[in-house]
Design an enzyme around this catalytic site. Sequence first.
Site, PDB file in Angstrom:
ATOM      1  N   ARG A 111     -14.854  -0.933 -17.666  1.00 32.72           N
ATOM      2  CA  ARG A 111     -16.096  -1.659 -17.377  1.00 32.72           C
ATOM      3  C   ARG A 111     -16.640  -2.074 -18.731  1.00 32.72           C
ATOM      4  NH1 ARG A 111     -19.826  -1.517 -12.948  1.00 32.72           N
ATOM      5  NH2 ARG A 111     -21.999  -1.796 -13.558  1.00 32.72           N
ATOM      6  N   HIS A 138     -16.523  -9.875 -11.672  1.00 27.13           N
ATOM      7  CA  HIS A 138     -16.569  -8.537 -11.075  1.00 27.13           C
ATOM      8  C   HIS A 138     -15.636  -8.510  -9.856  1.00 27.13           C
ATOM      9  CE1 HIS A 138     -17.823  -4.605 -10.241  1.00 27.13           C
ATOM     10  NE2 HIS A 138     -19.103  -4.771  -9.983  1.00 27.13           N
ATOM     11  N   GLN A 141     -15.660  -5.665  -6.986  1.00 27.68           N
ATOM     12  CA  GLN A 141     -16.784  -5.725  -6.061  1.00 27.68           C
ATOM     13  C   GLN A 141     -16.487  -6.679  -4.911  1.00 27.68           C
ATOM     14  OE1 GLN A 141     -19.922  -4.044  -6.050  1.00 27.68           O
ATOM     15  NE2 GLN A 141     -19.831  -4.937  -3.989  1.00 27.68           N
ATOM     16  N   ASP A 229     -27.936 -10.827  -5.818  1.00 28.68           N
ATOM     17  CA  ASP A 229     -27.733  -9.803  -6.842  1.00 28.68           C
ATOM     18  C   ASP A 229     -29.024  -9.665  -7.627  1.00 28.68           C
ATOM     19  OD1 ASP A 229     -26.507  -7.905  -8.434  1.00 28.68           O
ATOM     20  OD2 ASP A 229     -25.176  -9.305  -9.463  1.00 28.68           O
ATOM     21  N   CYS A 268     -24.608  -6.025  -4.138  1.00 24.49           N
ATOM     22  CA  CYS A 268     -23.683  -5.057  -4.739  1.00 24.49           C
ATOM     23  C   CYS A 268     -24.381  -3.828  -5.306  1.00 24.49           C
ATOM     24  CB  CYS A 268     -22.824  -5.739  -5.796  1.00 24.49           C
ATOM     25  SG  CYS A 268     -23.721  -6.340  -7.239  1.00 24.49           S
ATOM     26  N   ARG A 296     -16.314   0.136  -1.788  1.00 28.43           N
ATOM     27  CA  ARG A 296     -15.802   0.133  -3.159  1.00 28.43           C
ATOM     28  C   ARG A 296     -14.698   1.174  -3.288  1.00 28.43           C
ATOM     29  NH1 ARG A 296     -18.640  -1.722  -7.498  1.00 28.43           N
ATOM     30  NH2 ARG A 296     -16.636  -1.397  -8.534  1.00 28.43           N
TER      31      ARG A 296
END
Length: 311
Positions: A111, A138, A141, A229, A268, A296
Amino acid sequence: MAKANAVRHFLDIDRLDSKTLRRMIDNAHDMKKAGLKVPAKMRPKGIEDKVLILIFEKPSTRTRVSFDIAMRQLGGTTLALNHTDLQLGRGESIADTARVLSRYGDAIMIRANSHDTVLELAEHATIPVINGLTDRTHPCQIMADIMTFEEHLGPIKGRTVAWVGDGNNVAVSWMHAAARFGFNLRLACPDELMPSKSYLDWAKKEKAEISVGIDPVKAVKGADCVVTDTWVSMGDKDATRRKQILKPYAVTDSLMAKASKDAIFMHCLPAYRGHEVSESVLEGPQSVIFDEAENRLHAQKGVLAWCFGVD
């Protein structure tokens, strides 16, 4: 598309073909149904002897926990490291780090602050590298999001997803997914927070069913899924300005009412109630945010299994 015997990196959705991505999602669905321990027939060969190295340059809840538990449920083990645990934090090159970690572990999930870090790591690693999030994309996700959509509404091909808010890294991965999974994506973003022209050009070249505009009502009208988001991501320094220009893009009950009557809402997480989404939508009957968060875990199992050779 990964070549036979090539290292299977999971760097971005646009780097893999539709059939490969579809198999990952299907495997994730099957592994979720199988329960807490993945049956031997679904696990990669020799997984019990494999170690997944987890590297975090940014704080994480869902990515860290889901990858750790996913690897354990597959039968392997993990080693989690923060950026300051590595010599990277003191100037060692990414290339040297990749070569060394390839001698110790069997895959790396990172990450990262910079997308270039992930690309350079993959260039020099001889084991799979997985993009757990960067400033550009991402992908993990969105694999979970597609899985969640299909649990609630059936196959995503031909359906309509509306993105409302910042054209950020998550939005870009939705664009990649629209091309690979064959659904319609409508993005509503303020002019100054649109996805970059390079991503829009890529979508056009791929003949993806993507429309981009500034009107959230137009984007949401009749959509099967509404996604947003946080307005201020880690590293953003212009929080006050961003909140000001994104205020008209808040997902409220009135905006959700413009979508299909069976539409679902995704985010998310972490979510900031009263900003990008109202409390009533986030906690309402159309919200699937916690199914999304759970998935996830299962989507990571699908990604990991593919990286370790499962087709």
